[in-house]
Design a protein around this motif. Structure first.
Motif, mmCIF file in Angstrom:
data_model
loop_
_atom_site.group_PDB
_atom_site.id
_atom_site.type_symbol
_atom_site.label_atom_id
_atom_site.label_comp_id
_atom_site.label_asym_id
_atom_site.label_seq_id
_atom_site.Cartn_x
_atom_site.Cartn_y
_atom_site.Cartn_z
ATOM 1 N N ALA A 1 37.551 44.256 23.991
ATOM 2 C CA ALA A 1 38.081 45.270 24.903
ATOM 3 C C ALA A 1 38.852 44.649 26.066
ATOM 4 O O ALA A 1 38.509 43.565 26.547
ATOM 5 N N THR A 2 39.880 45.368 26.489
ATOM 6 C CA THR A 2 40.530 45.036 27.753
ATOM 7 C C THR A 2 39.609 45.548 28.861
ATOM 8 O O THR A 2 39.204 46.708 28.854
ATOM 9 N N VAL A 3 39.249 44.667 29.786
ATOM 10 C CA VAL A 3 38.337 45.073 30.858
ATOM 11 C C VAL A 3 39.155 45.358 32.119
ATOM 12 O O VAL A 3 39.898 44.491 32.596
ATOM 13 N N VAL A 4 39.025 46.596 32.601
ATOM 14 C CA VAL A 4 39.760 46.993 33.802
ATOM 15 C C VAL A 4 38.764 47.216 34.935
ATOM 16 O O VAL A 4 37.878 48.069 34.838
ATOM 17 N N ALA A 5 38.871 46.448 35.978
ATOM 18 C CA ALA A 5 37.984 46.607 37.134
ATOM 19 C C ALA A 5 38.546 47.683 38.053
ATOM 20 O O ALA A 5 39.745 47.717 38.327
ATOM 21 N N VAL A 6 37.672 48.548 38.513
ATOM 22 C CA VAL A 6 38.060 49.615 39.420
ATOM 23 C C VAL A 6 37.884 49.124 40.860
ATOM 24 O O VAL A 6 36.770 48.783 41.272
ATOM 25 N N ASP A 7 38.963 49.007 41.566
ATOM 26 C CA ASP A 7 39.041 48.535 42.960
ATOM 27 C C ASP A 7 38.794 47.032 43.077
ATOM 28 O O ASP A 7 39.570 46.339 43.698
ATOM 29 N N LEU A 8 37.703 46.540 42.515
ATOM 30 C CA LEU A 8 37.519 45.089 42.393
ATOM 31 C C LEU A 8 36.438 44.819 41.358
ATOM 32 O O LEU A 8 35.663 45.712 41.037
ATOM 33 N N PRO A 9 36.416 43.618 40.786
ATOM 34 C CA PRO A 9 35.412 43.339 39.763
ATOM 35 C C PRO A 9 34.013 43.409 40.374
ATOM 36 O O PRO A 9 33.764 42.801 41.417
ATOM 37 N N SER A 10 33.138 44.157 39.740
ATOM 38 C CA SER A 10 31.781 44.306 40.267
ATOM 39 C C SER A 10 31.086 42.949 40.277
ATOM 40 O O SER A 10 31.156 42.198 39.301
ATOM 41 N N GLY A 11 30.423 42.655 41.383
ATOM 42 C CA GLY A 11 29.747 41.365 41.526
ATOM 43 C C GLY A 11 30.530 40.403 42.412
ATOM 44 O O GLY A 11 30.018 39.358 42.788
ATOM 45 N N VAL A 12 31.784 40.772 42.731
ATOM 46 C CA VAL A 12 32.598 39.944 43.640
ATOM 47 C C VAL A 12 32.465 40.525 45.049
ATOM 48 O O VAL A 12 32.641 41.730 45.242
ATOM 49 N N ASP A 13 32.149 39.696 46.015
ATOM 50 C CA ASP A 13 32.046 40.192 47.392
ATOM 51 C C ASP A 13 33.441 40.582 47.893
ATOM 52 O O ASP A 13 34.349 39.751 47.894
ATOM 53 N N PRO A 14 33.607 41.846 48.312
ATOM 54 C CA PRO A 14 34.959 42.299 48.661
ATOM 55 C C PRO A 14 35.585 41.548 49.828
ATOM 56 O O PRO A 14 36.793 41.333 49.846
ATOM 57 N N ASP A 15 34.795 41.136 50.788
ATOM 58 C CA ASP A 15 35.370 40.527 51.994
ATOM 59 C C ASP A 15 35.554 39.018 51.910
ATOM 60 O O ASP A 15 36.360 38.454 52.638
ATOM 61 N N THR A 16 34.787 38.354 51.046
ATOM 62 C CA THR A 16 34.836 36.883 51.054
ATOM 63 C C THR A 16 35.280 36.266 49.731
ATOM 64 O O THR A 16 35.670 35.099 49.692
ATOM 65 N N GLY A 17 35.167 37.035 48.640
ATOM 66 C CA GLY A 17 35.455 36.448 47.326
ATOM 67 C C GLY A 17 34.284 35.656 46.770
ATOM 68 O O GLY A 17 34.392 35.054 45.702
ATOM 69 N N ALA A 18 33.159 35.661 47.468
ATOM 70 C CA ALA A 18 31.976 34.971 46.939
ATOM 71 C C ALA A 18 31.472 35.711 45.696
ATOM 72 O O ALA A 18 31.602 36.931 45.594
ATOM 73 N N VAL A 19 30.925 34.964 44.760
ATOM 74 C CA VAL A 19 30.355 35.558 43.542
ATOM 75 C C VAL A 19 28.922 35.036 43.445
ATOM 76 O O VAL A 19 28.670 33.993 42.861
ATOM 77 N N PRO A 20 27.991 35.783 44.056
ATOM 78 C CA PRO A 20 26.640 35.228 44.192
ATOM 79 C C PRO A 20 25.812 35.235 42.914
ATOM 80 O O PRO A 20 24.731 34.647 42.890
ATOM 81 N N GLY A 21 26.298 35.868 41.846
ATOM 82 C CA GLY A 21 25.528 35.890 40.597
ATOM 83 C C GLY A 21 26.434 36.371 39.483
ATOM 84 O O GLY A 21 27.612 36.012 39.446
ATOM 85 N N ALA A 22 25.897 37.224 38.607
ATOM 86 C CA ALA A 22 26.722 37.757 37.522
ATOM 87 C C ALA A 22 27.820 38.644 38.099
ATOM 88 O O ALA A 22 27.620 39.317 39.115
ATOM 89 N N ALA A 23 28.958 38.623 37.467
ATOM 90 C CA ALA A 23 30.071 39.482 37.891
ATOM 91 C C ALA A 23 30.919 39.812 36.672
ATOM 92 O O ALA A 23 30.872 39.108 35.665
ATOM 93 N N VAL A 24 31.684 40.886 36.794
ATOM 94 C CA VAL A 24 32.555 41.317 35.701
ATOM 95 C C VAL A 24 33.813 40.448 35.683
ATOM 96 O O VAL A 24 34.419 40.218 36.731
ATOM 97 N N ARG A 25 34.170 39.978 34.494
ATOM 98 C CA ARG A 25 35.449 39.268 34.356
ATOM 99 C C ARG A 25 36.484 40.263 33.862
ATOM 100 O O ARG A 25 36.407 40.723 32.726
ATOM 101 N N ALA A 26 37.420 40.584 34.717
ATOM 102 C CA ALA A 26 38.394 41.626 34.382
ATOM 103 C C ALA A 26 39.695 41.016 33.868
ATOM 104 O O ALA A 26 40.066 39.914 34.259
ATOM 105 N N ASP A 27 40.351 41.751 32.989
ATOM 106 C CA ASP A 27 41.717 41.374 32.599
ATOM 107 C C ASP A 27 42.700 41.912 33.630
ATOM 108 O O ASP A 27 43.710 41.284 33.921
ATOM 109 N N VAL A 28 42.383 43.113 34.106
ATOM 110 C CA VAL A 28 43.249 43.766 35.091
ATOM 111 C C VAL A 28 42.342 44.393 36.148
ATOM 112 O O VAL A 28 41.294 44.936 35.816
#
Ligand SMILES: NC(=O)C1=CN([C@@H]2O[C@H](COP(=O)(O)OP(=O)(O)OC[C@H]3O[C@@H](n4cnc5c(N)ncnc54)[C@H](OP(=O)(O)O)[C@@H]3O)[C@@H](O)[C@H]2O)[C@@H](O)CC1
Ligand SMILES: Nc1ncnc2c1ncn2[C@@H]1O[C@H](COP(=O)(O)OP(=O)(O)O)[C@@H](O)[C@H]1O
Ligand SMILES: [K+]
Length: 510
Positions: free
Chosen positions: A149-176
């Motif tokens: 599947a093409t993975v589309v993240a809504v607003d930002l990939p879940s699991g990514v900290d919106p303000d810092t870009g930190a990824v403290p654990g599992a996160a969605v890898r989006a194509d778009v």
């Protein structure tokens, strides 16, 4: 310029806009933009059409899930077979779920559907997300990663900290990633940026926000629902915290000679780098500086012979910066080693009363002082940043610096009261205040010995040509990244090859 705003600011701006619009308008704008992108992806990729395609919506407990459900409803109305996984069924966005059901969508509890889907919409969490993805989402995210599947993240990939870009654990890898209103810092800064895929911005009308001119920079007042002014909110986009130079921004900043230019008016950069042990750093820094838009490059130090052999254009001397003649900026540090002579070179360059770029060994020596002149540009990689932080009493590990680049770069800029360029997968350039610049042109192929020396020479030349430390650092990072890509073209590259590609990078940026 690509700009990113912090969550607090986004919420304030959206709050003002929502107060003026019928309820649900913003979510419908977001969903419409999201559905349009999904439809395009389904048409352009597999299965080649929207009708009959299999779409899975991962819906979390907030409005991010609402966006995804409404977009799913729009796709269902166009004939897609849409199902939704409700990760917190008791708190799902009721309106979004009702719309999806009304359009023929259904609810699923089988994560294997993620493997069979043509497109997965990640509406697990958006700007309300904190910390790693929670367990309920993990089987779905894992299954989506297994399938085609093409993975589309809504607003930002879940699991990514919106303000810092930190990824403290599992996160969605989006194509778009389809983001709303403005970019979020986490989409532009690694590690988060590398989870986002291609980022598309959907206009939801934030630019329509009007106010008194001070809002929405004061989110607390805006949240309080104060009266709205009538003048257009000119400083709307002044509230951004992160920005990324685009080609037209670089074009406007590149120094160009004019009819009256001579070599001195174009600027002279001094390079105090290299040592008997590491002459190569001097050769590389001088080589890059020669492509940096200055009229001349002076070299001062122990590798004079090697430098002039490699670059007959360079003006060389074996003494320190004090004896080298006039320059408009110094680069000090690459390959310098850390002996008494190196220390003298750093002191002389810092005392020269011109902008000074400090790199490599120069940074280790600077860390011992714990201070820098205001017109300095420090260019540490994460390891050097750790040493610099220690110099101002901050303990951090390399991993911590890399997990939160923006925060650590800013701490250094504030602590040393100058400009800092933190190198790495996302290069961050920041002064003590104002937006931080992030560079989008880099490639991991740049991680090759000597490539940092090239960056130093180039940025130093731009400083000497008259750019401010933030502009010099960010334009250099942009050209360096582009030259890295050009010289690599999918294969390993070298610092020498990156330098050779600088003229082409420059041409493409004009
Ligand atoms: N504002 C606007 O005008 C517009 C906003 N729009 C959209 O709304 C989004 C923001 O919506 P939002 O504020 O409801 O937050 P959202 O991102 O859905 O997350 C909150 C929920 O997630 C949960 N949760 C938290 N962390 C979690 C984790 N790690 N893993 C799993 N779950 C986690 C948290 O649970 P709790 O902590 O309460 O238990 C809470 O229930 C925004 O990104 C955009 O898409 C657009 O429609 C345009 C107009
Ligand atoms: N993973 C990466 N992705 C993009 N750029 C990178 C990556 N790793 C390193 N770089 C870049 O490569 C250069 C390496 O510089 P530096 O660490 O000083 O190397 P050296 O000391 O060998 O010259 C910097 O410009 C840095 O930003
Ligand atoms: K999301």
């Amino acid at each position: 310029m690509r700009r990113a705003h912090a969550v607090e600011w986004v919420r304030a701006a959206e709050g003002e806009l929502m107060a003026r619009l019928p309820e649900g308008t913003l979510m419908q704008r977001a969903a419409a933009g999201l559905a349009a992108t999904c439809a395009e992806l389904l048409r352009d990729g597999a299965p080649g059409r929207v009708y009959g395609s299999r779409v899975l919506v991962l819906a979390g407990s907030g409005d991010n899930g609402g966006d995804a459900l409404f977009a799913g409803a729009r796709l269902a109305r166009r004939g897609a077979r849409v199902s939704a996984a409700l990760l917190a069924p008791e708190r799902v966005h009721a309106g979004g779920l009702a719309a999806l059901r009304a359009a023929g969508g259904r609810v699923t509890e089988d994560p294997a559907e993620a493997e069979r889907a043509d497109l997965v919409l990640d509406g697990i969490v958006g700007i309300g997300g904190r910390g790693p993805l929670r367990d309920a989402a993990l089987p779905w995210v894992h299954a989506a990663g297994q399938g085609a599947a093409t993975v589309v993240a809504v607003d930002l990939p879940s699991g990514v900290d919106p303000d810092t870009g930190a990824v403290p654990g599992a996160a969605v890898r989006a194509d778009v990633t389809v983001t709303f209103g403005t970019h979020k810092p986490g989409l532009l800064i690694d590690p988060g940026a590398s989870y986002a895929g291609v980022v598309r911005l959907v206009d939801i009308g934030l630019a329509e926000v009007r106010g008194t001119g001070s809002a929405p920079s004061d989110p607390r007042r805006a949240r309080g629902g104060r009266a709205l002014g009538t003048e257009p909110l000119a400083p709307l986009f002044d509230g951004h915290v992160v920005e990324a130079l685009q080609q037209e921004d670089v074009a406007a900043l590149l120094p160009e000679p004019d009819a009256e230019s001579d070599k001195y008016r174009r600027g002279v950069v001094g390079i105090a780098a290299g040592s008997a042990r590491y002459p190569g750093a001097a050769v590389l820094a001088v080589g890059a500086a020669l492509h940096g838009g200055v009229g001349a490059v002076r070299y001062a130090g122990a590798a004079a012979r090697e430098v002039v052999r490699a670059h007959p254009e360079a003006l060389v001397g074996e003494g320190g910066p004090k004896d080298a003649g006039r320059v408009q900026a110094w680069v000090v540090g690459p390959g310098l080693s850390q002996d008494a002579e190196a220390e003298r070179a750093v002191t002389e360059a810092l005392d020269a009363d011109v902008p000074v770029l400090v790199d490599a060994d120069g940074l280790r020596l600077l860390a011992r002082r714990g201070s820098a002149p205001a017109n300095a540009l420090l260019t540490p990689h994460a390891g050097e940043a750790v040493a610099l932080l220690a110099g101002i009493g901050v303990t951090a590990t390399r991993d911590q610096v890399e997990a939160e680049r923006l925060r650590h770069a800013r701490a250094l800029a504030r602590g040393y009261r100058c400009t800092v360029l933190l190198k790495g997968s996302t290069t961050v350039v920041t002064g003590p205040t104002g937006p931080a610049r992030v560079n989008a042109t880099g490639t991991a192929q740049l991680a090759t010995a000597g490539s940092g020396d090239v960056l130093s020479g180039l940025a130093g030349a731009l400083l000497a040509a008259g750019l401010s430390p933030v502009d010099a650092g960010s334009v250099a990072a942009y050209l360096h990244g582009l030259a890295g890509r050009l010289s690599s073209d999918g294969a390993p590259t070298t610092a020498t090859a990156i330098t050779a590609a600088l003229p082409e990078a420059w041409r493409r940026s004009r």
